[in-house]
Design a protein around this motif. Structure first.
Motif: not given
Length: 140
Positions: A46-62
């Motif tokens: 679950w840590y990994l899944r949340r990390s992936v989702v957060n990374a994707c969201n950060s990517h979209h913001r960038r």
């Protein structure tokens, strides 16, 4: 954990970002973050899944900061084999993440809430608004 979850995490990131290369990079970065935090993580998957989702969201913001997004989202016109992917890419990142986690990863609302860092009621709202917008583009 890597062998068991890598393909699913890449698929998750691809569905959220729409880019295979970006998905690979974001997932790899998430595994590195998990490795660094391994001793304090109770539920690594679950840590990994949340990390992936957060990374994707950060990517979209960038990406959004580096280019101006159109004020009106273009409607998908000629829907073909990639109609779902095209339609998903038109959704805001949180709605897209909620829909991908629910319908591609078969997560419960509580699990999605944990992955997105929000309440289950917010997940219901994200799913409802995302599906409503998808209905306007494709026939569900």
């Amino acid at each position: 954990l890597y062998e068991r979850t890598h393909a699913d995490m890449v698929r998750l990131a691809f569905l959220i970002t729409g880019s295979a290369e970006t998905a690979q990079d974001l997932v790899q970065d998430s595994f590195v973050r998990l490795h660094q935090a391994w001793r304090r993580v109770r539920e690594p998957e679950w840590y990994l899944r949340r990390s992936v989702v957060n990374a994707c969201n950060s990517h979209h913001r960038r990406v959004a900061r580096h280019r101006k997004l159109p004020t009106e989202r273009p409607r998908v016109s000629n829907l073909e084999a990639d109609e779902i992917s095209d339609a998903l890419m038109q959704l805001p990142a949180r709605q897209r993440s909620a829909i991908v986690l629910r319908y591609w990863h078969d997560c419960s609302k509580d699990q999605i809430a944990a992955a997105l860092g929000c309440r289950p009621g917010t997940v219901s709202s994200l799913l409802h608004r995302g599906l409503a917008q998808l209905r306007g583009v494709i026939e569900i």
